[in-house]
Design a protein around this motif. Structure first.
Motif, mmCIF file in Angstrom:
data_model
loop_
_atom_site.group_PDB
_atom_site.id
_atom_site.type_symbol
_atom_site.label_atom_id
_atom_site.label_comp_id
_atom_site.label_asym_id
_atom_site.label_seq_id
_atom_site.Cartn_x
_atom_site.Cartn_y
_atom_site.Cartn_z
ATOM 1 N N LYS A 101 0.802 -1.216 0.000
ATOM 2 C CA LYS A 101 0.000 0.000 0.000
ATOM 3 C C LYS A 101 0.836 1.269 0.000
ATOM 4 O O LYS A 101 0.337 2.316 -0.349
ATOM 5 C CB LYS A 101 -0.905 0.008 1.243
ATOM 6 C CG LYS A 101 -2.094 -0.912 1.059
ATOM 7 C CD LYS A 101 -3.033 -0.825 2.233
ATOM 8 C CE LYS A 101 -4.209 -1.751 1.984
ATOM 9 N NZ LYS A 101 -4.885 -2.194 3.147
ATOM 10 N N ARG A 102 2.068 1.203 0.461
ATOM 11 C CA ARG A 102 2.824 2.442 0.607
ATOM 12 C C ARG A 102 3.120 3.066 -0.745
ATOM 13 O O ARG A 102 3.278 2.385 -1.751
ATOM 14 C CB ARG A 102 4.134 2.175 1.357
ATOM 15 C CG ARG A 102 3.938 2.105 2.864
ATOM 16 C CD ARG A 102 5.247 1.802 3.554
ATOM 17 N NE ARG A 102 5.759 0.493 3.176
ATOM 18 C CZ ARG A 102 7.041 0.187 3.154
ATOM 19 N NH1 ARG A 102 7.934 1.091 3.475
ATOM 20 N NH2 ARG A 102 7.433 -1.017 2.828
ATOM 21 N N GLU A 103 3.216 4.378 -0.720
ATOM 22 C CA GLU A 103 3.407 5.113 -1.965
ATOM 23 C C GLU A 103 4.740 4.737 -2.608
ATOM 24 O O GLU A 103 4.832 4.527 -3.810
ATOM 25 C CB GLU A 103 3.366 6.605 -1.657
ATOM 26 C CG GLU A 103 3.222 7.435 -2.884
ATOM 27 C CD GLU A 103 2.764 8.838 -2.537
ATOM 28 O OE1 GLU A 103 2.753 9.660 -3.434
ATOM 29 O OE2 GLU A 103 2.427 9.098 -1.368
ATOM 30 N N ASN A 104 5.780 4.682 -1.777
ATOM 31 C CA ASN A 104 7.079 4.232 -2.282
ATOM 32 C C ASN A 104 7.373 2.898 -1.636
ATOM 33 O O ASN A 104 7.409 2.787 -0.419
ATOM 34 C CB ASN A 104 8.173 5.229 -1.927
ATOM 35 C CG ASN A 104 7.933 6.531 -2.633
ATOM 36 O OD1 ASN A 104 7.778 6.559 -3.845
ATOM 37 N ND2 ASN A 104 7.861 7.605 -1.884
ATOM 38 N N GLN A 105 7.590 1.926 -2.450
ATOM 39 C CA GLN A 105 7.697 0.566 -1.944
ATOM 40 C C GLN A 105 9.081 0.046 -2.320
ATOM 41 O O GLN A 105 9.250 -0.534 -3.389
ATOM 42 C CB GLN A 105 6.572 -0.249 -2.600
ATOM 43 C CG GLN A 105 6.262 -1.548 -1.974
ATOM 44 C CD GLN A 105 5.749 -1.425 -0.565
ATOM 45 O OE1 GLN A 105 6.503 -1.277 0.384
ATOM 46 N NE2 GLN A 105 4.469 -1.506 -0.384
ATOM 47 N N PRO A 106 10.072 0.281 -1.446
ATOM 48 C CA PRO A 106 11.436 -0.091 -1.852
ATOM 49 C C PRO A 106 11.597 -1.582 -2.126
ATOM 50 O O PRO A 106 12.438 -1.974 -2.936
ATOM 51 C CB PRO A 106 12.290 0.363 -0.657
ATOM 52 C CG PRO A 106 11.345 0.601 0.472
ATOM 53 C CD PRO A 106 10.014 0.914 -0.129
ATOM 54 N N GLY A 116 -0.276 -2.181 -10.401
ATOM 55 C CA GLY A 116 0.570 -1.072 -9.945
ATOM 56 C C GLY A 116 1.974 -1.378 -10.414
ATOM 57 O O GLY A 116 2.457 -2.496 -10.248
ATOM 58 N N ALA A 117 2.646 -0.407 -11.004
ATOM 59 C CA ALA A 117 3.925 -0.699 -11.635
ATOM 60 C C ALA A 117 5.102 -0.512 -10.679
ATOM 61 O O ALA A 117 6.248 -0.447 -11.119
ATOM 62 C CB ALA A 117 4.088 0.190 -12.863
ATOM 63 N N GLU A 118 4.832 -0.477 -9.374
ATOM 64 C CA GLU A 118 5.909 -0.249 -8.403
ATOM 65 C C GLU A 118 7.104 -1.190 -8.592
ATOM 66 O O GLU A 118 8.253 -0.754 -8.465
ATOM 67 C CB GLU A 118 5.370 -0.350 -6.970
ATOM 68 C CG GLU A 118 4.585 0.873 -6.499
ATOM 69 C CD GLU A 118 3.119 0.852 -6.891
ATOM 70 O OE1 GLU A 118 2.699 -0.078 -7.614
ATOM 71 O OE2 GLU A 118 2.388 1.770 -6.473
ATOM 72 N N PRO A 119 6.884 -2.497 -8.872
ATOM 73 C CA PRO A 119 8.035 -3.396 -9.010
ATOM 74 C C PRO A 119 9.003 -3.001 -10.135
ATOM 75 O O PRO A 119 10.160 -3.394 -10.123
ATOM 76 C CB PRO A 119 7.402 -4.759 -9.312
ATOM 77 C CG PRO A 119 6.023 -4.663 -8.769
ATOM 78 C CD PRO A 119 5.607 -3.227 -8.956
ATOM 79 N N LEU A 120 8.537 -2.212 -11.111
ATOM 80 C CA LEU A 120 9.408 -1.834 -12.223
ATOM 81 C C LEU A 120 10.376 -0.728 -11.826
ATOM 82 O O LEU A 120 11.382 -0.507 -12.522
ATOM 83 C CB LEU A 120 8.579 -1.369 -13.424
ATOM 84 C CG LEU A 120 7.488 -2.308 -13.923
ATOM 85 C CD1 LEU A 120 6.847 -1.740 -15.187
ATOM 86 C CD2 LEU A 120 8.031 -3.703 -14.179
ATOM 87 N N THR A 124 3.207 6.690 -9.607
ATOM 88 C CA THR A 124 4.400 5.923 -9.967
ATOM 89 C C THR A 124 5.206 6.762 -10.967
ATOM 90 O O THR A 124 4.727 7.827 -11.394
ATOM 91 C CB THR A 124 4.048 4.572 -10.639
ATOM 92 O OG1 THR A 124 3.506 4.835 -11.941
ATOM 93 C CG2 THR A 124 3.063 3.758 -9.816
ATOM 94 N N PRO A 125 6.400 6.330 -11.357
ATOM 95 C CA PRO A 125 7.139 7.079 -12.383
ATOM 96 C C PRO A 125 6.400 7.148 -13.723
ATOM 97 O O PRO A 125 6.804 7.888 -14.610
ATOM 98 C CB PRO A 125 8.443 6.287 -12.524
ATOM 99 C CG PRO A 125 8.602 5.579 -11.217
ATOM 100 C CD PRO A 125 7.204 5.230 -10.795
ATOM 101 N N PHE A 126 5.305 6.389 -13.871
ATOM 102 C CA PHE A 126 4.596 6.309 -15.149
ATOM 103 C C PHE A 126 3.324 7.152 -15.200
ATOM 104 O O PHE A 126 2.959 7.669 -16.243
ATOM 105 C CB PHE A 126 4.221 4.857 -15.446
ATOM 106 C CG PHE A 126 5.392 3.908 -15.400
ATOM 107 C CD1 PHE A 126 6.274 3.840 -16.472
ATOM 108 C CD2 PHE A 126 5.627 3.111 -14.293
ATOM 109 C CE1 PHE A 126 7.360 2.985 -16.436
ATOM 110 C CE2 PHE A 126 6.711 2.244 -14.255
ATOM 111 C CZ PHE A 126 7.584 2.182 -15.319
ATOM 112 N N ALA A 127 2.622 7.211 -14.062
ATOM 113 C CA ALA A 127 1.288 7.820 -14.074
ATOM 114 C C ALA A 127 0.812 8.044 -12.643
ATOM 115 O O ALA A 127 1.493 7.672 -11.683
ATOM 116 C CB ALA A 127 0.309 6.892 -14.813
#
Ligand SMILES: [Zn+2]
Length: 336
Positions: free
Chosen positions: A75-80, A129-133, A159-162
């Motif tokens: 859920k976190r906005e930035n997911q390291p 969600g494209a976080e893993p990319l 995300t860096p995309f949208a």
């Protein structure tokens, strides 16, 4: 619960058996992941559980022939840790599929049909969600090699995309990278999923994307006012692109007061009246939702949708499209 005549029951049973039923979203992989010490053990895909909504025995009982398994990484906005989490989920997905004869990963429309012919459930892997990319198109290409065939550019955050729907303050469009990601997905063969995206990014995708996109698990905002659902104008735009939206069973997206099988099918009625029967399908969100509509308690209840469509006098062909044919049409175009 819906009462049908004997003749209607027979017709519903026949159509459901004949259909190649497609569900474009579940969060079951989260439930199959190794659990932290002290929490209940992870479920197994091959073992019937009395908790949650999906496992192989219940997919088979519910007549679901193609199930998309989403990798949702938090859920976190930035997911390291998102990339590692997605790799772990890919591992669990592959191992659980390998451990069970009745299900097989599919990477194309052709492989879905082959699995169906062999009497197996076809599994499709997606990223929600494209976080893993981590904003890297190389990672997109690697996840494609690992089997991912569907992806949404956001969950609810930026995300860096949208921008996701909770990050809509700027009314932003896709970033340059987001546009490049869509082009790369077209080149590779990955179905673009717009569920969870902000309204302004939705319209930018509609401008930028050639050919069909899907909303894997979203309903109608006109029937149930929630930002996760699509407005009538969005539904018309999706239809103009030849896309499909999968009906989400989350009660908050179905009917805030009275989420039932019947009110879920009201969304199907609405879309059919608006744009015809070619743009609606199923995207349960099973195992990602805390409660379910009355009559759709888990995967075994999927035939109830067919029964309700029969009761509402949909034509056989239209029911077959709604149960899976429409999504298969998009798969055939993007991942032949
Ligand atoms: Zn979701």
């Amino acid at each position: 619960m819906t009462k049908l005549t004997k003749k209607q029951e027979e017709r519903a049973t026949r159509i459901h058996r004949e259909a190649l039923v497609v569900d474009t979203h579940c969060d079951t992989l989260m439930k199959l992941m190794p659990q932290p010490r002290g929490s209940p053990p992870a479920r197994r895909l091959g073992e019937r559980s009395d908790t949650g909504h999906i496992d192989l025995p219940r997919l088979q009982e519910g007549g679901i022939d193609c199930q998309t398994f989403a990798m949702y990484t938090g859920k976190r906005e930035n997911q390291p840790d998102a990339t590692l989490t997605a790799l772990q989920m890919t591992d669990v997905y592959k191992r659980e599929c390998e451990a069970n004869d009745g299900i097989t990963p599919a990477h194309s429309h052709r492989e879905i049909l082959e699995a169906h012919k062999a009497g197996k459930v076809a599994a499709l892997l997606s990223i929600e969600g494209a976080e893993p990319l981590q904003g890297d198109l190389g990672a997109l290409r690697i996840f494609h090699r690992l089997g991912v065939r569907m992806l949404s550019l956001t969950w609810n955050w930026r995300t860096p995309f949208a921008d996701g729907l909770n990050a809509d303050r700027t009314g932003g469009k896709l970033t340059d990278l987001g546009v490049q990601a869509i082009q790369e997905m077209d080149r590779l063969g990955i179905v673009l999923d717009v569920s969870h995206i902000s309204d302004s990014c939705y319209w930018d995708i509609d401008d930028q994307k050639k050919g069909p996109y899907i909303a894997s698990h979203s309903n109608c905002r006109d029937i149930c006012d929630h930002p996760r659902n699509l407005t009538d104008d969005m539904i018309k735009a999706l239809a103009d692109h030849g896309g499909v939206m999968g009906m989400n069973f989350a009660p908050a997206f179905v009917d805030k007061e009275n989420a039932t099988l019947e009110t879920l099918v009201d969304h199907i009625d609405h879309i059919t009246e608006l744009v015809g029967p070619d743009h609606v399908g199923l995207g349960s969100d099973f195992d990602g939702i805390g409660s379910t509509p009355f009559g759709l308690e888990d995967a075994t209840k999927m035939p109830n949708i067919t029964r309700e469509l029969v009761k509402r006098e949909y034509a056989d062909d239209d029911i077959l499209k709604i149960l899976g044919g429409n999504h298969l049409r998009v798969f055939k175009e993007i991942i032949p």
